[in-house]
Scaffold this active site. Structure first.
Site, short mmCIF file in Angstrom:
data_model
loop_
_atom_site.label_atom_id
_atom_site.label_comp_id
_atom_site.label_asym_id
_atom_site.label_seq_id
_atom_site.Cartn_x
_atom_site.Cartn_y
_atom_site.Cartn_z
N GLU A 83 0.85 -1.19 0.00
CA GLU A 83 0.00 0.00 0.00
C GLU A 83 0.88 1.24 0.00
OE1 GLU A 83 -1.51 -1.08 4.32
OE2 GLU A 83 -1.91 1.02 3.92
N CYS A 115 -3.75 -3.19 4.13
CA CYS A 115 -2.92 -4.30 4.62
C CYS A 115 -3.39 -5.65 4.10
CB CYS A 115 -2.91 -4.32 6.14
SG CYS A 115 -2.37 -2.77 6.84
N THR A 158 3.51 3.27 16.18
CA THR A 158 3.14 2.01 15.50
C THR A 158 3.71 1.96 14.08
OG1 THR A 158 1.04 2.78 14.53
CG2 THR A 158 0.95 1.99 16.79
N SER A 208 -10.68 2.76 13.77
CA SER A 208 -10.04 1.68 12.99
C SER A 208 -9.95 0.40 13.82
CB SER A 208 -8.66 2.11 12.48
OG SER A 208 -7.70 2.14 13.51
N HIS A 240 -3.37 -10.11 11.97
CA HIS A 240 -2.73 -8.89 11.46
C HIS A 240 -2.33 -8.07 12.69
CE1 HIS A 240 -1.92 -5.22 9.41
NE2 HIS A 240 -2.92 -4.59 9.99
N LYS A 249 -6.37 -7.80 21.65
CA LYS A 249 -7.81 -7.45 21.63
C LYS A 249 -8.56 -8.39 20.68
CE LYS A 249 -7.17 -2.38 21.95
NZ LYS A 249 -7.85 -1.87 23.11
N ASN A 285 4.68 -2.06 12.50
CA ASN A 285 3.67 -2.44 11.52
C ASN A 285 4.32 -2.48 10.13
OD1 ASN A 285 1.33 -3.00 10.17
ND2 ASN A 285 0.23 -1.16 10.83
N SER A 318 -7.69 -2.20 5.99
CA SER A 318 -8.63 -1.10 6.21
C SER A 318 -9.40 -0.80 4.94
CB SER A 318 -7.87 0.16 6.64
OG SER A 318 -7.38 -0.04 7.94
N1 CAA Z 1 0.97 2.34 30.75
C1 CAA Z 1 0.37 1.24 30.21
N2 CAA Z 1 -0.64 1.32 29.33
C2 CAA Z 1 -1.07 2.55 28.98
C3 CAA Z 1 -0.50 3.73 29.50
C4 CAA Z 1 0.57 3.58 30.44
N3 CAA Z 1 1.18 4.65 30.98
N4 CAA Z 1 -1.14 4.79 28.97
C5 CAA Z 1 -2.09 4.30 28.13
N5 CAA Z 1 -2.05 2.94 28.14
C6 CAA Z 1 -2.86 2.01 27.36
C7 CAA Z 1 -4.29 2.43 27.20
O1 CAA Z 1 -5.07 2.05 28.33
C8 CAA Z 1 -4.68 1.69 25.93
O2 CAA Z 1 -4.94 0.34 26.21
P1 CAA Z 1 -6.31 -0.34 25.69
O3 CAA Z 1 -6.29 -0.20 24.18
O4 CAA Z 1 -6.21 -1.74 26.16
O5 CAA Z 1 -7.43 0.44 26.27
C9 CAA Z 1 -3.39 1.71 25.11
O6 CAA Z 1 -2.34 2.00 26.03
C10 CAA Z 1 -3.38 2.77 24.03
O7 CAA Z 1 -3.73 3.99 24.62
P2 CAA Z 1 -4.66 5.04 23.85
O8 CAA Z 1 -5.89 4.35 23.34
O9 CAA Z 1 -4.82 6.24 24.70
O10 CAA Z 1 -3.67 5.36 22.64
P3 CAA Z 1 -3.76 6.45 21.54
O11 CAA Z 1 -5.13 6.99 21.41
O12 CAA Z 1 -2.66 7.42 21.79
O13 CAA Z 1 -3.37 5.61 20.24
C11 CAA Z 1 -4.06 4.10 18.49
C12 CAA Z 1 -3.75 4.25 19.99
C13 CAA Z 1 -5.37 4.78 18.17
C14 CAA Z 1 -4.16 2.60 18.18
C15 CAA Z 1 -2.91 4.75 17.66
O14 CAA Z 1 -1.69 4.13 17.96
C16 CAA Z 1 -3.15 4.71 16.17
O15 CAA Z 1 -3.86 5.53 15.61
N6 CAA Z 1 -2.50 3.75 15.47
C17 CAA Z 1 -2.61 3.60 14.02
C18 CAA Z 1 -3.92 2.95 13.60
C19 CAA Z 1 -3.96 1.46 13.90
O16 CAA Z 1 -2.96 0.81 14.04
N7 CAA Z 1 -5.18 0.90 13.94
C20 CAA Z 1 -5.36 -0.51 14.17
C21 CAA Z 1 -6.58 -1.06 13.47
S1 CAA Z 1 -6.54 -0.64 11.73
C22 CAA Z 1 -5.44 -1.76 11.05
O17 CAA Z 1 -5.14 -2.76 11.64
C23 CAA Z 1 -4.84 -1.44 9.72
C24 CAA Z 1 -3.43 -0.97 9.92
O18 CAA Z 1 -2.51 -1.76 9.86
C25 CAA Z 1 -3.20 0.45 10.18
#
Ligand code: CAA
Length: 394
Positions: A83, A115, A158, A208, A240, A249, A285, A318
């Protein structure tokens, strides 16, 4: 009878540099535990401007041939899933074809669906062989990507980069796939995208995650309804892996669909999924290759004990399309894995400081503003009739 087709060999390639996520966390003012245990990641591989999806793909495929004993002359179909292609028209596969000297009778194309492109390539290759069209030839499927998000965005930790090359053939030594037995789910969603000319992905992160889980549920449900799919348990499942926690999860969600309680589902993660997350957590990733990096990680550590055992595979792209399928590890896998030295390319990598990583990203942006080549691909020069792509290992 159903033909015995699947993955015969696997090889990886990664860029030279990586960033420790504990250091990135410090630089971003975030507790390191958020990246390490919250996201389940340790490092992210970073591509330099002379490392692109072509060089990564070619290096992985060259390693595949060297280590597996297969020859490019055996290949009748080559598909590159990506991609992050380098051209809107000319496929990465054409560069790979030239640089590997694949036969002129080989069908080549690129597959794009976020992906999912690598899985689209793999399943097409399996069907091509099972249908008889291959006439004894093998297929080369290469998944290659560079995952980039804006600096300081939630997606930044990531990121990753790398390629996974798969040799697909009859009577495979690593993993025989259940031919024709896949559960598919597709839906038009806007969870992750990269408009033309954007080098960095845009993503609605939390949405996502939900789209991934919905697609898993749909694909798994479709798979479970297939005749005989659930007759024998899946002792491991590779997902994935956009980041390690996503696989955790996903596994909880899937095993709860099976009727387990949350506690039992989580407890099964350690045995059924964790061994597949070592390489993804050290590379990041790699989009199309991410599921196959998880599979490589699993076979790298457990091929011997998994001989004859059934494992599940879940691919998510996605946009979205997802597929759940399964295969059986072959008894020859353990011996071959020793020869493949799957994690070998990681041994030569060098740690980058956050400042060095940020400098590379700035150079990367400038590299993109160079005028487009009119005749040959950028970086391709002709030395005495031999095509050389800058950055490809010789
Ligand atoms: N110690 C331990 N854990 C902590 C922590 C700390 N100090 N602070 C936060 N955490 C935990 C949170 O509780 C959370 O855990 P859960 O998911 O179990 O609730 C985890 O860390 C992540 O915290 P946030 O949700 O607050 O993180 P964020 O909002 O900053 O970002 C994300 C998370 C949205 C996944 C971001 O990394 C992102 O946008 N990533 C890219 C998109 C992605 O990968 N999506 C996945 C599905 S889509 C897909 O699979 C296609 C692809 O390849 C992209």
């Amino acid at each position: 009878s159903v033909p015995d087709v699947g993955i015969d060999a696997i090889a990886l390639s990664v860029p030279r540099g990586y960033v420790e996520l504990s250091e990135l966390a410090e630089a971003r003012g975030v507790p390191p535990s958020k990246y390490l245990s919250g996201l389940g990641m340790r490092r992210m591989a970073i591509a330099a401007p002379d490392e692109d999806p072509v060089t990564l793909a070619v290096n992985a495929a060259r390693r595949l041939f060297e280590r597996s004993g297969a020859s490019p002359a055996e290949i009748g179909l080559c598909i590159v899933g990506t991609e992050t292609a380098v051209d809107h028209s000319k496929p990465v596969t054409a560069f790979v074809h030239g640089l590997l000297d694949l036969p002129s009778t080989c069908r080549i194309f690129e597959a794009k669906h976020a992906c999912f492109g690598g899985t689209a390539g793999l399943l097409s290759a399996v069907d091509w062989i099972a249908s008889g069209s291959a006439r004894g030839r093998a297929a080369l499927v290469v998944c290659t990507d560079i995952a980039r998000y804006p600096l300081r965005s939630a997606g930044e930790p990531t990121q990753g980069a790398g390629a996974v090359a798969l040799l697909v053939r009859e009577k495979p030594r690593l993993l025989s796939l259940d031919v024709g037995q896949t559960g598919t789910f597709a839906r038009d969603v806007h969870d992750f995208w990269r408009p033309l000319h954007h080098k960095e992905a845009l993503v609605d992160g939390h949405y996502s995650v939900q789209c991934y889980l919905d697609a898993l549920e749909g694909a798994y449900d479709a798979w479970r309804r297939l005749d005989g799919a659930t007759d024998e348990p899946l002792v491991r499942t590779c997902y994935h892996v956009p980041y390690g926690k996503m696989a955790r999860k996903a596994h909880r969600h899937r095993r709860m669909i099976d009727g387990l309680t949350e506690e039992v589902a989580d407890a099964s993660f350690v045995v059924e999924v964790e061994p597949s997350l070592d390489l993804p957590s050290r590379i990041g990733n790699v989009y199309t290759g991410s599921l196959y990096l998880a599979l490589a990680s699993l076979l790298n550590t457990q091929a011997r004990e998994l001989a004859g055992r059934r494992i599940g595979l879940f691919s998510y792209g996605s946009g979205c399309c997802a597929e759940f399928f399964a295969g059986r590890t072959n008894p020859e896998a353990a011996e071959l894995v020793t020869r493949l030295q799957i994690d070998g390319p990681l041994r030569d990598c060098q740690r980058l400081t956050v400042a060095e990583y940020e400098r590379l990203r700035a150079e990367d942006a400038v590299a993109d503003s160079r005028p487009a080549p009119t005749r040959a691909a950028e970086g391709t020069v002709n030395e005495g009739g031999r095509a050389v792509y800058l950055g490809v290992d010789s």
